[in-house]
Design an enzyme around this catalytic site. Structure first.
Site, short mmCIF file in Angstrom:
data_model
loop_
_atom_site.label_atom_id
_atom_site.label_comp_id
_atom_site.label_asym_id
_atom_site.label_seq_id
_atom_site.Cartn_x
_atom_site.Cartn_y
_atom_site.Cartn_z
N GLY A 58 -6.73 -23.46 -59.00
CA GLY A 58 -6.82 -22.75 -60.27
C GLY A 58 -6.05 -21.44 -60.26
N ASN A 130 -16.97 -18.18 -65.40
CA ASN A 130 -17.48 -18.56 -64.07
C ASN A 130 -18.67 -17.73 -63.61
OD1 ASN A 130 -15.03 -16.85 -64.21
ND2 ASN A 130 -15.51 -16.42 -62.07
N SER A 180 -9.08 -27.02 -61.58
CA SER A 180 -9.13 -26.94 -60.12
C SER A 180 -10.10 -28.00 -59.62
CB SER A 180 -9.61 -25.55 -59.72
OG SER A 180 -9.72 -25.46 -58.33
N HIS A 182 -11.97 -28.38 -56.90
CA HIS A 182 -13.24 -28.11 -56.21
C HIS A 182 -14.37 -27.73 -57.15
CE1 HIS A 182 -13.13 -23.54 -55.77
NE2 HIS A 182 -11.90 -23.77 -56.14
N CYS A 306 -17.06 -5.77 -53.08
CA CYS A 306 -17.21 -4.55 -52.31
C CYS A 306 -15.84 -3.93 -52.07
CB CYS A 306 -17.86 -4.88 -50.97
SG CYS A 306 -18.29 -3.41 -50.06
N1 PLP Z 1 -10.61 -19.63 -62.79
C1 PLP Z 1 -11.94 -19.73 -62.78
C2 PLP Z 1 -12.68 -19.64 -64.07
C3 PLP Z 1 -12.63 -19.93 -61.57
O1 PLP Z 1 -13.95 -20.02 -61.58
C4 PLP Z 1 -11.88 -20.02 -60.38
C5 PLP Z 1 -12.54 -20.19 -59.08
O2 PLP Z 1 -13.68 -19.87 -58.89
C6 PLP Z 1 -10.48 -19.91 -60.46
C7 PLP Z 1 -9.88 -19.71 -61.67
C8 PLP Z 1 -9.64 -20.00 -59.22
O3 PLP Z 1 -9.53 -21.34 -58.81
P1 PLP Z 1 -9.17 -21.69 -57.30
O4 PLP Z 1 -10.36 -21.29 -56.48
O5 PLP Z 1 -8.95 -23.17 -57.32
O6 PLP Z 1 -7.94 -20.96 -56.95
#
Ligand code: PLP
Length: 365
Positions: A58, A130, A180, A182, A306
């Protein structure tokens, strides 16, 4: 990872060493697998195969969207104030602007109207957040963008969405869409950017010209096969999974709210993802909460980071109008496709115990 994902990946990891760009039979076999996965990912995301650019995840997809468009077209980039850092940092790097959100984390459309202008070349607003799970009205935002700045492209970071929402439908009017693997039961380190409607950008990575020149480098074929399998299963089981996981999340939240005073559910009034809940606990530091819960086998995220010894509050919570101490009293709990009733009950009980203990210690200080 989902078992179907491992099934798709392991044979390739064990014996597939062909590079899809080569000319010999192993390469042709790899190229056929890559084509098939591309078709599958494209159709599940509502795109054409030629519109899918496989990336390392992502973060790369977001960077490619924001910086790739800016490198080609110049102009101004605009994003919401609650984007993932992959978008916010990219927008900051090209001196773009952020649009505020309301107290539920939803983009302020009036503010978006105000910052739009003919110099805007890209607007980026995520499909779902997220940290708090808020779902943005990206269909509506895409229309506003295309009306007010006809030359601008609309990007949506849909990384959190495919397992819970119909990305093909909700992001149908977006020119660029990041995903993404995962986040949908697939492997880490692989993702995609959908580049639709003839949208053009410059690559971040140059070299062998793979992905139609938009992302050079030998593709992570096993990862891509895993992502296609994950997206397939996540999509075909989505409605049942959403219903089950939402009920589990609500059960956990009810348990916590009935066991403790002084708890607030962030973004409660917004349309939210089924699997995420963000809770704020009066008089508690999220950093301590994360550590004590971890000891009890419950992994949660504080959303804060942090830097130089001091806890920096989450930019998402700050953008929603919370104070630093409110923002630093929250944790995000996220559920997955395989979360069980026993899991949420154990997590809820652990939270109640740990929060009570922290409050007790605080009173005693
Ligand atoms: N965008 C959002 C909304 C995400 O939650 C994340 C990962 O947590 C990312 C981008 C980044 O993706 P990646 O971990 O595959 O680089």
């Amino acid at each position: 990872m989902r078992p179907e994902v491992l099934e798709a990946m392991v044979p390739h990891l064990a014996r597939g060493y062909g590079n899809p760009t080569g000319a010999h039979s192993e390469s042709r076999r790899a190229a056929a697998l890559l084509d098939e996965a591309r078709e599958q990912v494209a159709s599940l995301l509502g795109a054409e195969p030629g519109e899918v650019v496989f990336t390392s995840g992502g973060t790369e997809a977001d960077n490619l969207a924001v910086k790739g468009v800016h490198a080609l077209k110049g102009g101004r980039a605009v994003c919401s104030a609650v984007e993932h850092q992959a978008v916010t940092a990219s927008v900051v790097s090209i001196q773009g602007d952020a649009v505020p959100v309301d107290s539920e984390g939803v983009v302020d459309l009036n503010a978006l109207n105000t910052v739009m202008g003919p110099d805007v070349s890209l607007v980026s607003v995520m499909l779902a957040n997220n940290e708090v799970g808020t779902i943005q009205p990206v269909g509506q935002i895409a229309k506003v963008v295309h009306e007010l700045a006809p030359g601008a492209l609309f990007h949506t970071d849909a990384v959190q969405a495919p397992a819970w929402l119909d990305v093909a439908e909700l992001a149908a009017d977006a020119d660029l869409v990041s995903v993404s693997a995962h986040k949908m039961g697939g492997p880490q380190g692989v993702g995609a950017l959908v580049v639709r409607n003839g949208a053009e950008l410059l690559p971040l990575l140059e070299g062998g010209g793979q992905e139609r020149g938009r992302r050079s480098g030998t593709p992570n074929l096993a990862g891509i096969l895993g992502m296609a399998a994950a997206l397939q299963v996540a999509t075909s089981t989505r409605s049942e999974t959403v219903e089950r996981v939402k009920a589990l999340r609500d059960r956990m939240v009810e348990g916590i709210l009935s066991g403790l005073e002084g708890v607030e559910e962030t973004g409660r009034g917004a349309d939210r993802l089924a699997n995420i809940v963000h809770l704020r606990f009066q008089g508690v530091e999220s950093e301590e909460l994360v550590a004590l819960l971890d000891e009890k086998g419950v992994c949660v995220s504080a959303g804060a980071s942090c830097s130089s010894g001091a806890m920096e509050p989450s930019h998402v919570l700050m953008a929603m109008g919370f104070t630093r101490s409110e923002a630093n009293s929250g944790v995000r709990l996220s559920l997955g496709w395989n979360t069980t009733e026993a899991d949420v009950d154990a997590a809820g009980e652990a939270l109640v115990t740990v929060v009570e203990r922290l409050r007790h210690v605080r009173v005693g200080r």
